[in-house]
Design an enzyme around this catalytic site. Sequence first.
Site, PDB file in Angstrom:
ATOM      1  N   HIS A 167       0.835  -0.616  -0.279  1.00  0.00           N
ATOM      2  CA  HIS A 167       0.201  -0.487  -0.091  1.00  0.00           C
ATOM      3  C   HIS A 167       0.571   1.678   0.160  1.00  0.00           C
ATOM      4  O   HIS A 167       1.551   1.586   0.516  1.00  0.00           O
ATOM      5  CB  HIS A 167      -0.877  -0.247   1.017  1.00  0.00           C
ATOM      6  N   ALA A 168       0.761   1.963  -0.998  1.00  0.00           N
ATOM      7  CA  ALA A 168       1.488   3.357  -1.095  1.00  0.00           C
ATOM      8  C   ALA A 168       1.476   3.962   0.466  1.00  0.00           C
ATOM      9  O   ALA A 168       0.693   4.519   0.352  1.00  0.00           O
ATOM     10  CB  ALA A 168       0.856   4.170  -2.549  1.00  0.00           C
ATOM     11  N   GLU A 204       1.568  10.847  -3.421  1.00  0.00           N
ATOM     12  CA  GLU A 204       2.764  10.423  -2.611  1.00  0.00           C
ATOM     13  C   GLU A 204       3.707  11.866  -2.987  1.00  0.00           C
ATOM     14  O   GLU A 204       3.543  12.234  -1.517  1.00  0.00           O
ATOM     15  CB  GLU A 204       3.055   8.939  -3.216  1.00  0.00           C
ATOM     16  N   HIS A 232       2.623  14.469  -0.901  1.00  0.00           N
ATOM     17  CA  HIS A 232       2.441  14.371   0.818  1.00  0.00           C
ATOM     18  C   HIS A 232       4.402  14.713   0.865  1.00  0.00           C
ATOM     19  O   HIS A 232       5.032  15.589   2.157  1.00  0.00           O
ATOM     20  CB  HIS A 232       2.539  12.420   1.259  1.00  0.00           C
ATOM     21  N   GLU A 251      -3.604  14.685   2.385  1.00  0.00           N
ATOM     22  CA  GLU A 251      -4.281  13.791   1.530  1.00  0.00           C
ATOM     23  C   GLU A 251      -4.361  14.814   0.270  1.00  0.00           C
ATOM     24  O   GLU A 251      -4.494  14.214  -1.555  1.00  0.00           O
ATOM     25  CB  GLU A 251      -5.564  13.433   1.753  1.00  0.00           C
ATOM     26  N   TYR A 262      -9.468  11.179   3.643  1.00  0.00           N
ATOM     27  CA  TYR A 262      -9.372  10.947   2.164  1.00  0.00           C
ATOM     28  C   TYR A 262     -11.138  11.668   1.136  1.00  0.00           C
ATOM     29  O   TYR A 262     -10.439  12.753   0.248  1.00  0.00           O
ATOM     30  CB  TYR A 262      -9.492   9.621   1.582  1.00  0.00           C
TER      31      TYR A 262
END
Length: 669
Positions: A387-388, A418, A421, A445, A556
């Site tokens: 899971h990323a 990603e 982040h 997110e 999310y």
Amino acid sequence: MKPVRALLALSITAAVLTLSACKRDETPDATGTTPQATAPEGETADQFAARVNEEIMRMQPEITKPQWLSSTYITDDTQFLAAKANEQYLSKLNQWVEQARRFEGQDMSPQTARTIQLLKLATAMPAPKDPEKLAELTRLVAKMEGMYGSGEYCTGEGDNRTCRQLGQLEDVLRGNRDYDAQLDAWRGWHTIAQPMREDYTRFVQLVNEGASEMGYADAGEMWRSGYDMSPVEMAAETDRLWGQVKPLYEQLHCYARTRLEAEYGAERGKVDGGMLPAHLMGNMWQQDWGNLWDVLAPYENAGSLDITGALEAQYQQNFAAALTRQGGDRDATALAQIEQDAMLATARQMTERAEDFYVSLGMPELPDSYWEKTQFIKPRDRDVVCHASAWDMDMKGDVRTKMCIKPNEEDFTTIYHELGHVYYYLAYNELPPVFQAGAHDGFHEAIGDTVVLAMTPEYLQSIDLVGEQQQSEEALINAQMRMALAKVAFLPFGLMIDRWRWGVFDGTIEPGQYNKAWWDLKAQYQGVAPVDARGEEFFDPGAKYHVPGNTPYTRYFLAHVLQFQFYKSLCDAAGYTGPLHECSFYGNKAAGEKLQAMLSRGASQQWQSSLKELTGGEGMDAGAVLEYFAPLQAWLKEQNEGKSCGWQAGTTAAAKPAAEAEAKPKAQG
Ligand code: X8Z
Ligand code: ZN
């Protein structure tokens, strides 16, 4: 997301956040077994805040490195080390929270007051003070995450026995349109979660005990307290935002059902009550329907946005080049290595493309250490958590991502997510550690996803991923549908997971009803159902990473609203005046500056202020979602004309709107 540190936001690996002790300042208590922290005599609140920040900074790598190891090499030993590190952090955190009580009601700088407020929310996994229970909690979470990461579905006997992990089962849902093969893959993956039920039940008791010791009614209330508003207001906000976007989702649902019925027949294309069959949506959790493009594309010959095809071609090129380089003998092992090399080369190229977008906004290149230490692809020789996630190892530049990248559109956009982040981490690394977090966790997110919205057909063409684009109404609808299958389909899913956990934590969903409540909520919000009974012998929530990984999920949902607000503001900053859905701010430094300014504020101020600085408005609002999808919504209405839309889901206590549930008395955990 974020493993690592994120006060409000918290992390991916359960534990989260981070910190804990280098130099222990504890003295044994009377029994000689429980370390009791003591704060320096006469320490002021401001000194306390400075000390905590300094301790967090020192501890960060001690916590993140074992976590990184256990996520990139799942064994009993690495799980043990991760659990120990987490234990160290969580007991330290409990001590700080305890020590901070001395300052209640005292004068202190606003910055110190915010530091103390954030400290109380610095983990998604509030731990009991009892050291044995605390250790048990960290062991459970490391174990559940390991079970998820190494989960596999095996079929056949003897020499015919084959085992498939999540990635291979997802490949079936993504590309195989055989009804039974999809059902088998979907059911198969869900078997991995059955053994988690008992651990999860115990986990709920333990975090509730920790939350209650910190003064919260239960762990869910603690999660809802991280939004600079009361937990009751926060729950009502999510209902309000859902109310804004629900009609759009219902239109998309109706259209998808019509197309599925055309593909699989009226019997198999839907489930009783008009719901969508869970295993046919191209995604294990029905959260993103993008893989159903072949079934759901509005127009066949209106410009190709076949990103997956382009990425696969790139992989094939890399494979051919690796073959040529290797020459000579090619036994199975050599061939597997060549495939692995080609996959890595492709994954790096995909990541370079994503980096290029951020750099085009004026952001820095990723540091060399990112390229050296990142896990780009699934290793062949060990289990990892695929899971990323994005990691800030030391709060001073050792940033990494961990993925199992494959050449497809979904993974391509996840890389952009990603890196959002990662650029947030880099932007706020100058702040005191407690403020090194998103304005709220939904902000964290939303950053990468905002960039994904700017990946318009023109942008994709400019980076040679797709060919010349048609300018037509059909092409526009196709492009909108592509985004909607990712973004609109996600909205009710983004909400239902924590509707389930809030109920589990506050006791309105009891262990004997875990699975029933899960499917009731999926029916209510998503209009999705399994094709056959999923009784309590299953534990289907555990088949979604964030449940065993204990990552809060409302973030999310909020991000899927916020990203449209951010996108609109960045388009404004770029001087764009056309229709919202056509805007890309790629290469625009003014948009980049605006974004960077918000990122560099971290959690140092209330999120409402950060939002205002970027967008001019103070509240979350789905108006921009609706503006963006206005052409598609009008088109969907036409398509659905005369159809009987909607679905019928039974309602249970667990499926009441959040605001109503919130008003009820709380069960104590
Ligand atoms: O978990 C993630 C990211 C890491 S923060 C890959 N996402 C959610 C999910 O996969 O369920 C991104 C979108 C939703
Ligand atoms: Zn994320």
